[in-house]
Design a protein around this motif. Structure first.
Motif, PDB file in Angstrom:
ATOM      1  N   PHE A 167       0.801  -1.218   0.000  1.00 56.20           N
ATOM      2  CA  PHE A 167       0.000   0.000   0.000  1.00 56.20           C
ATOM      3  C   PHE A 167       0.838   1.273   0.000  1.00 56.20           C
ATOM      4  O   PHE A 167       0.373   2.312  -0.450  1.00 56.20           O
ATOM      5  CB  PHE A 167      -0.996  -0.010   1.165  1.00 56.20           C
ATOM      6  CG  PHE A 167      -2.149  -0.924   0.895  1.00 56.20           C
ATOM      7  CD1 PHE A 167      -3.180  -0.544   0.047  1.00 56.20           C
ATOM      8  CD2 PHE A 167      -2.181  -2.196   1.441  1.00 56.20           C
ATOM      9  CE1 PHE A 167      -4.229  -1.387  -0.233  1.00 56.20           C
ATOM     10  CE2 PHE A 167      -3.232  -3.055   1.172  1.00 56.20           C
ATOM     11  CZ  PHE A 167      -4.257  -2.653   0.327  1.00 56.20           C
ATOM     12  N   ASP A 169       4.049   1.434  -1.529  1.00 56.25           N
ATOM     13  CA  ASP A 169       4.912   1.508  -2.698  1.00 56.25           C
ATOM     14  C   ASP A 169       4.228   1.220  -4.036  1.00 56.25           C
ATOM     15  O   ASP A 169       4.634   1.758  -5.065  1.00 56.25           O
ATOM     16  CB  ASP A 169       6.097   0.524  -2.557  1.00 56.25           C
ATOM     17  CG  ASP A 169       6.967   0.843  -1.373  1.00 56.25           C
ATOM     18  OD1 ASP A 169       6.897   1.964  -0.846  1.00 56.25           O
ATOM     19  OD2 ASP A 169       7.723  -0.053  -0.951  1.00 56.25           O
ATOM     20  N   GLU A 170       3.239   0.382  -4.043  1.00 56.45           N
ATOM     21  CA  GLU A 170       2.646  -0.067  -5.308  1.00 56.45           C
ATOM     22  C   GLU A 170       1.599   0.912  -5.807  1.00 56.45           C
ATOM     23  O   GLU A 170       0.679   1.275  -5.102  1.00 56.45           O
ATOM     24  CB  GLU A 170       2.011  -1.452  -5.127  1.00 56.45           C
ATOM     25  CG  GLU A 170       1.527  -2.067  -6.393  1.00 56.45           C
ATOM     26  CD  GLU A 170       2.606  -2.277  -7.445  1.00 56.45           C
ATOM     27  OE1 GLU A 170       2.394  -1.896  -8.598  1.00 56.45           O
ATOM     28  OE2 GLU A 170       3.675  -2.802  -7.095  1.00 56.45           O
ATOM     29  N   GLN A 171       1.761   1.314  -7.064  1.00 61.13           N
ATOM     30  CA  GLN A 171       0.820   2.232  -7.675  1.00 61.13           C
ATOM     31  C   GLN A 171      -0.099   1.559  -8.698  1.00 61.13           C
ATOM     32  O   GLN A 171      -1.140   2.066  -9.039  1.00 61.13           O
ATOM     33  CB  GLN A 171       1.573   3.384  -8.372  1.00 61.13           C
ATOM     34  CG  GLN A 171       2.451   4.197  -7.430  1.00 61.13           C
ATOM     35  CD  GLN A 171       1.664   4.836  -6.302  1.00 61.13           C
ATOM     36  OE1 GLN A 171       0.593   5.411  -6.518  1.00 61.13           O
ATOM     37  NE2 GLN A 171       2.167   4.730  -5.076  1.00 61.13           N
ATOM     38  N   ASP A 172       0.326   0.399  -9.188  1.00 63.53           N
ATOM     39  CA  ASP A 172      -0.417  -0.290 -10.243  1.00 63.53           C
ATOM     40  C   ASP A 172      -1.065  -1.546  -9.689  1.00 63.53           C
ATOM     41  O   ASP A 172      -0.471  -2.614  -9.657  1.00 63.53           O
ATOM     42  CB  ASP A 172       0.545  -0.653 -11.381  1.00 63.53           C
ATOM     43  CG  ASP A 172      -0.159  -1.320 -12.550  1.00 63.53           C
ATOM     44  OD1 ASP A 172      -1.376  -1.148 -12.685  1.00 63.53           O
ATOM     45  OD2 ASP A 172       0.538  -1.994 -13.326  1.00 63.53           O
ATOM     46  N   PHE A 173      -2.299  -1.435  -9.232  1.00 63.85           N
ATOM     47  CA  PHE A 173      -3.032  -2.586  -8.707  1.00 63.85           C
ATOM     48  C   PHE A 173      -3.847  -3.211  -9.827  1.00 63.85           C
ATOM     49  O   PHE A 173      -4.630  -2.533 -10.481  1.00 63.85           O
ATOM     50  CB  PHE A 173      -3.981  -2.155  -7.578  1.00 63.85           C
ATOM     51  CG  PHE A 173      -3.275  -1.725  -6.335  1.00 63.85           C
ATOM     52  CD1 PHE A 173      -2.864  -2.689  -5.436  1.00 63.85           C
ATOM     53  CD2 PHE A 173      -3.018  -0.388  -6.072  1.00 63.85           C
ATOM     54  CE1 PHE A 173      -2.212  -2.307  -4.276  1.00 63.85           C
ATOM     55  CE2 PHE A 173      -2.360  -0.009  -4.936  1.00 63.85           C
ATOM     56  CZ  PHE A 173      -1.951  -0.967  -4.028  1.00 63.85           C
TER      57      PHE A 173
END
Length: 175
Positions: A167, A169-173
Motif C-alpha cells: 500500500f 509503494d505499489e501504484q499499479d493494482f
C-alpha cells in the motif's frame, strides 16, 4: 473390556504419515518454485504429482475409516485430520497452477518468506504426525504444535509487512 478384545486399526497412523510426507514435499517444492520462477513448470508438475498421490492417500484413509470397527481415536478426528491435510495440499497445488497461468516472473520477497515459513510449519506438522501413534509422545507433539504456532506468528508479521509495503509503494493494482 470389549475394546481390548477387538483388533485395533493402526493403519491410520501410516496413512497420516504418508499424507504428511506428501504435504511436506509439496510445500518445499512450492518454496523452491518461488525462488526459481524460471523453472516454475517443473515445480508445478511436481506439486501436482504430490497432490494426486495425497488424494489417493486420503481416499485410502476414508475407506479404512468406513471399514474399521475400532479406530485408534475418534472417527470425527480422523476424518478431520485427513480432510485438512488434503485441503492444504490442494491449496498449494491450486496456487502453484496459477503461476504459469498468469505468467508470473517475479514475486515479492514477502511471498518467498511466507513459502519458506510454510515449509517450516509443514516440517513441524510432519514431526507431530509421526508421534501420533503413542500417547507417550504427547510432550513432543505439544512441542511441535508450539513451534507451528511460533511459525504462524512470524508469518503474520511477514503478511503485515508485505501489506504495508504494497500500500505504500505499489501504484499499479491489478484487479
Amino acid at each position: 473390556m470389549l475394546k481390548r478384545l477387538l483388533p485395533r486399526q493402526d493403519s491410520f497412523f501410516q496413512l497420516f504419515q504418508q499424507a504428511a510426507d506428501k504435504l511436506q514435499l509439496a510445500s518445499t517444492e512450492f518454496s523452491h518454485m518461488l525462488q526459481n520462477l524460471n523453472n516454475q513448470q517443473h515445480y508445478v508438475d511436481e506439486i501436482a504429482k504430490h497432490e494426486v498421490e495425497a488424494d489417493e492417500i486420503a481416499h485410502s484413509n476414508f475407506e479404512l475409516l468406513h471399514k474399521s470397527f475400532i479406530t485408534p481415536f475418534d472417527r470425527h478426528d480422523i476424518h478431520q485430520l485427513t480432510s485438512t491435510l488434503d485441503d492444504i495440499i490442494d491449496l498449494i497445488n491450486r496456487i502453484a497452477q496459477r503461476f504459469p497461468f498468469y505468467q508470473l516472473t517475479s514475486v515479492p520477497d514477502e511471498a518467498i518468506k511466507l513459502a519458506k515459513l510454510s515449509a517450516e510449519a509443514t516440517d513441524h506438522l510432519k514431526s507431530a504426525i509421526y508421534c501420533l501413534h503413542s500417547l507417550k509422545n504427547s510432550e513432543e507433539i505439544f512441542h511441535q504444535c508450539h513451534e507451528i504456532n511460533l511459525v504462524e506468528s512470524k508469518a503474520h508479521q511477514v503478511v503485515l509487512a508485505g501489506e504495508k509495503k504494497l500500500f505504500l509503494d505499489e501504484q499499479d493494482f491489478k484487479i
